[in-house]
Enzyme design. Structure first.
Site, PDB file in Angstrom:
ATOM      1  N   ALA A  74       0.817  -1.214   0.000  1.00 13.78           N
ATOM      2  CA  ALA A  74       0.000   0.000   0.000  1.00 13.78           C
ATOM      3  C   ALA A  74       0.852   1.266   0.000  1.00 13.78           C
ATOM      4  O   ALA A  74       0.451   2.296  -0.532  1.00 13.78           O
ATOM      5  CB  ALA A  74      -0.936  -0.001   1.195  1.00 13.78           C
ATOM      6  N   ASN A 107      -5.958   3.863  10.287  1.00 10.93           N
ATOM      7  CA  ASN A 107      -5.217   2.757  10.887  1.00 10.93           C
ATOM      8  C   ASN A 107      -4.942   2.942  12.375  1.00 10.93           C
ATOM      9  O   ASN A 107      -4.543   2.001  13.048  1.00 10.93           O
ATOM     10  CB  ASN A 107      -3.885   2.563  10.142  1.00 10.93           C
ATOM     11  CG  ASN A 107      -3.133   3.863   9.980  1.00 10.93           C
ATOM     12  OD1 ASN A 107      -3.617   4.800   9.337  1.00 10.93           O
ATOM     13  ND2 ASN A 107      -1.973   3.953  10.580  1.00 10.93           N
ATOM     14  N   CYS A 147       4.546   3.189  12.776  1.00 15.85           N
ATOM     15  CA  CYS A 147       5.508   4.022  12.059  1.00 15.85           C
ATOM     16  C   CYS A 147       5.858   5.239  12.897  1.00 15.85           C
ATOM     17  O   CYS A 147       7.002   5.622  13.018  1.00 15.85           O
ATOM     18  CB  CYS A 147       4.928   4.483  10.729  1.00 15.85           C
ATOM     19  SG  CYS A 147       3.966   3.221   9.910  1.00 15.85           S
TER      20      CYS A 147
HETATM   21  C1  LIG Z   1      -0.399  -0.596   6.570  1.00 11.04           C
HETATM   22  C2  LIG Z   1      -0.930   0.587   5.867  1.00 11.04           C
HETATM   23  C3  LIG Z   1      -0.265   1.134   4.754  1.00 11.04           C
HETATM   24  C4  LIG Z   1       1.070   0.620   4.274  1.00 11.04           C
HETATM   25  O1  LIG Z   1       0.954  -0.648   3.711  1.00 11.04           O
HETATM   26  P1  LIG Z   1       2.249  -1.506   3.301  1.00 11.04           P
HETATM   27  O2  LIG Z   1       1.705  -2.568   2.402  1.00 11.04           O
HETATM   28  O3  LIG Z   1       2.777  -2.052   4.573  1.00 11.04           O
HETATM   29  O4  LIG Z   1       3.203  -0.617   2.601  1.00 11.04           O
HETATM   30  C5  LIG Z   1      -0.850   2.205   4.121  1.00 11.04           C
HETATM   31  N1  LIG Z   1      -2.016   2.725   4.547  1.00 11.04           N
HETATM   32  C6  LIG Z   1      -2.685   2.235   5.616  1.00 11.04           C
HETATM   33  C7  LIG Z   1      -3.967   2.834   6.021  1.00 11.04           C
HETATM   34  C8  LIG Z   1      -2.161   1.151   6.307  1.00 11.04           C
HETATM   35  O5  LIG Z   1      -2.818   0.678   7.365  1.00 11.04           O
END
Ligand SMILES: *Cc1c(COP(=O)(O)O)cnc(C)c1O
Length: 394
Positions: free
Chosen positions: A74, A154, A333
């Site tokens: 993502a 998140n 993060c």
């Molecule tokens: C975990 C997350 C991401 C990042 O995803 P990755 O596949 O770990 O790079 C981006 N946006 C949200 C809302 C997330 O929860």
């Protein structure tokens, strides 16, 4: 029997579902071909598996097969969506609208675009993390080319009214991107009925493997154009070059299929356990929920999310005290940087409350015993830290 440690950090990542693992395995050894190899059956078999997964994912979100682009996750999807649209539409205007509560992969990409000459409006959030659609409309100018507002947050689980946001954008001819990483397979998400032009998601938040994600890019009118960010052999319609990770894509497809089939039951179950957890924690004094009220506004919050401030107790000290329950303080993060979470700060709840916030992320495999255990451990730890350890106090 309760198995320790308890995992309540399902917003950070989830374990691979055994059913997902099983379908992936043959693609490491037997069916190992390169999906771009057009000249032999090894390549054809790999390509067929990739296209089956792509169809599954497209169907789930109301997209067409060709509208799904595989990425490494993502983070990459968000970078591709924002930078790709910004560059492709720079001739039209260089204004982007997003929210103060976005994931760092959107937020920091916007910051990077600002350094390169784009202007970005960061919409404020109310106390529950929701943006105001009137403020969104007011922020739009003739130079606005993209609105990026996440579906579900998140950290605090807030579910934005993306259908309404999508409609506003569509009416004004502005592209709408949403980071749907936390919502895919957990709550209703449909790019067609919710007027979404671009959407990011990944596999590892829905019991699939890490390192694989997708970006939905609308091809039907209004067509969303992108400038590619990774150059090479022209894979993924030229938008994302690089040999496809076939086993991970196969797993992603299966994970999406299972998530869709079990969505309603799973949402009901995780919400029931979340409510149990909140009931247990709220029986202590000075415990405040961050984000939408899980009882009064349950529909505005992800079913498996709870974010709680234990007033007067430092979240890091609390986590260290309850080592056998895996949770996080703010987002994973942000906590690596030891700075208070920008999402919680955007709620204007004060730094003290922000620094005492714990995020609980419940998931498919969470049990009642685990919730009971967590409540007991937290009750004891909060009580102890509030009385005996001045160092742990915020
Ligand atoms: C975990 C997350 C991401 C990042 O995803 P990755 O596949 O770990 O790079 C981006 N946006 C949200 C809302 C997330 O929860």
């Amino acid at each position: 029997m309760l198995k320790l440690p308890v995992y309540l950090d399902n917003h950070a990542t989830t374990p691979v579902d055994p059913r997902v693992m099983e379908v992936m395995l043959p693609y490491f050894t037997e069916t190992f071909g390169n999906a771009a190899s057009r000249s032999h059956s090894f390549g054809w078999a790999a390509e067929e598996a990739v296209e089956f997964a792509r169809e599954n994912i497209a169907l789930t979100i109301g997209a067409e097969t060709k509208e799904i682009i595989f990425t490494s996750g993502a983070t990459e999807s968000n970078n591709l969506a924002l930078q790709g649209v910004a560059e492709a539409y720079a001739y039209k205007g260089k204004h982007i609208i997003t929210a103060a509560t976005e994931h760092p992969s959107v937020f920091d990409t916007c910051k990077a675009l600002e350094r390169k000459g784009w202007s970005v409006t960061y919409l404020p959030a109310n106390a529950e993390g929701l943006i105001d659609t009137q403020q969104l409309m007011n922020a739009m100018t003739e130079y606005t080319v993209l609105v990026s507002i996440m579906h579900a947050n998140n950290e605090i689980g807030t579910i934005q009214q993306i259908g309404e946001i999508g409609e506003i954008c569509r009416e004004r001819g502005v592209l709408f991107h949403t980071d749907a990483t936390q919502s895919l397979g957990k709550i209703y998400f449909n790019v067609e009925s919710q007027n979404v032009d671009l959407a990011s998601f990944n596999a590892h938040k829905i019991y699939g493997p890490k390192g694989i994600g997708a970006l939905y890019v609308r091809r039907r009118a209004p067509h969303a154009r992108l400038t590619e960010q990774i150059h090479g052999g022209g894979h993924e319609r030229g938008l994302r070059s690089g040999t496809l990770n076939v086993p991970a894509i196969v797993g992603f497809g299966k994970a999406v299929q299972i998530a869709l089939e079990s969505m309603i039951d799973e949402a009901r179950n995780t919400q029931r356990l979340r409510d149990m957890l909140w009931n247990g924690l709220a029986s202590m004094t000075d415990v405040l929920v961050n984000g939408p009220d899980p009882v009064m506004h349950a529909g505005q919050r992800l079913p498996g999310n709870l974010n709680v401030s234990f007033i007067g107790v430092n979240a890091d000290a609390l986590m260290m005290d309850v080592k056998d329950v895996a949770v996080s303080a703010g987002s994973a993060c942000a906590s690596a940087q030891a700075e208070p979470s920008h999402v919680l700060m955007a709620l204007h709840i004060g730094e003290q409350r922000t620094r005492s916030a714990i995020r609980f992320g419940l998931g498919r495999f969470t049990t009642e015993e685990e919730i009971d255990y967590t409540i007991d451990r937290y009750a004891a730890a909060v009580k102890r830290l509030r009385t005996v350890s001045p160092a742990a106090v915020v």
